[in-house]
Design a protein around this motif. Structure first.
Motif, PDB file in Angstrom:
ATOM      1  N   SER A   1       0.702  -1.330  -0.021  1.00 24.21           N
ATOM      2  CA  SER A   1      -0.148   0.171  -0.016  1.00 24.21           C
ATOM      3  C   SER A   1       0.935   1.185   0.017  1.00 24.21           C
ATOM      4  N   GLU A   2       1.849   1.001   0.865  1.00 24.49           N
ATOM      5  CA  GLU A   2       2.763   2.371   0.829  1.00 24.49           C
ATOM      6  C   GLU A   2       3.640   2.575  -0.462  1.00 24.49           C
TER       7      GLU A   2
ATOM      8  N   GLU B   1       1.263   4.210  -2.816  1.00 26.99           N
ATOM      9  CA  GLU B   1       1.137   5.548  -2.919  1.00 26.99           C
ATOM     10  C   GLU B   1       1.835   6.418  -3.109  1.00 26.99           C
TER      11      GLU B   1
ATOM     12  N   ARG C   1      -2.177  -1.154  -9.516  1.00 23.32           N
ATOM     13  CA  ARG C   1      -3.387  -1.278  -8.677  1.00 23.32           C
ATOM     14  C   ARG C   1      -4.103  -2.591  -8.714  1.00 23.32           C
TER      15      ARG C   1
ATOM     16  N   ASP D   1      -2.216  -4.863  -6.238  1.00 23.70           N
ATOM     17  CA  ASP D   1      -2.593  -4.319  -4.840  1.00 23.70           C
ATOM     18  C   ASP D   1      -4.172  -4.832  -4.583  1.00 23.70           C
ATOM     19  N   GLN D   2      -5.042  -4.719  -5.357  1.00 23.56           N
ATOM     20  CA  GLN D   2      -6.454  -5.280  -5.168  1.00 23.56           C
ATOM     21  C   GLN D   2      -6.471  -6.765  -5.000  1.00 23.56           C
TER      22      GLN D   2
ATOM     23  N   ARG E   1      -4.968  -7.794  -1.609  1.00 25.43           N
ATOM     24  CA  ARG E   1      -6.072  -7.357  -0.616  1.00 25.43           C
ATOM     25  C   ARG E   1      -7.398  -8.293  -0.560  1.00 25.43           C
TER      26      ARG E   1
ATOM     27  N   ARG F   1      -8.685  -2.624   3.378  1.00 23.57           N
ATOM     28  CA  ARG F   1      -7.564  -1.694   2.921  1.00 23.57           C
ATOM     29  C   ARG F   1      -7.011  -1.040   4.306  1.00 23.57           C
ATOM     30  N   HIS F   2      -5.746  -0.708   4.187  1.00 22.11           N
ATOM     31  CA  HIS F   2      -5.185   0.010   5.423  1.00 22.11           C
ATOM     32  C   HIS F   2      -5.055  -0.673   6.573  1.00 22.11           C
TER      33      HIS F   2
END
Length: 149
Positions: free
Chosen positions: A30-31, A34, A107, A110-111, A114, A122-123
């Motif tokens: 996630s970082e 970003e 993206r 990442d999805q 998760r 998330r997060h």
């Protein structure tokens, strides 16, 4: 057994059986995303700034011509105005290739991570870090902001 009013909501709590290592890995992914999002913003800035500079060159050419510097004006007009910043690529093409290639894949992965590992949450890493800080009694570090709409 209700949830504490200042605890992370369900969307930001680790599912049962998910390890610290998995949460940390998702946090790092996630970082990294970003960072890529920030880089994407800079890429759009490059696109807009180069476009604006190119439009300003038209005025510079006119002013050089008015000042009697025809040869310099002609060279700027033919060699620089409208020139690609990378051979064969306009800035909008660079942005499109980035968006459709690297950014889209980042993206997607990442999805996928998760979805497969924590049900799309998330997060989690950040929520747990926030909860640890909150648990030290620091005012203003509540795990969940007040609801307001």
């Amino acid at each position: 057994m209700g949830q504490r009013a200042d605890a992370p909501d369900e969307r930001h709590r680790r599912p049962d059986g998910v390890s610290d290592e998995t949460v940390a890995a998702l946090g790092k992914l996630s970082e990294a995303l970003e960072c890529v999002e920030r880089a994407r913003g800079h890429l759009y800035s490059l696109h807009q700034l180069i476009g604006h500079a190119d439009l300003m060159l038209d005025e510079a050419v006119e002013r050089f011509r008015a000042a009697g510097h025809q040869q310099l004006a002609d060279r700027i007009a033919t060699e620089l105005v409208g020139r690609n910043v990378i051979a064969g690529r306009w800035t909008f093409q660079i942005v499109e290739d980035f968006d459709d290639g690297y950014h889209a894949l980042f993206r997607e992965l990442d999805q996928q991570a998760r979805d497969e590992l924590v049900g799309g949450r998330r997060h989690l890493y950040e929520a747990e870090m926030k909860e640890r800080r909150r648990s030290r009694g620091r005012p203003g570090h509540e795990a969940r902001p007040a609801s307001g709409g």
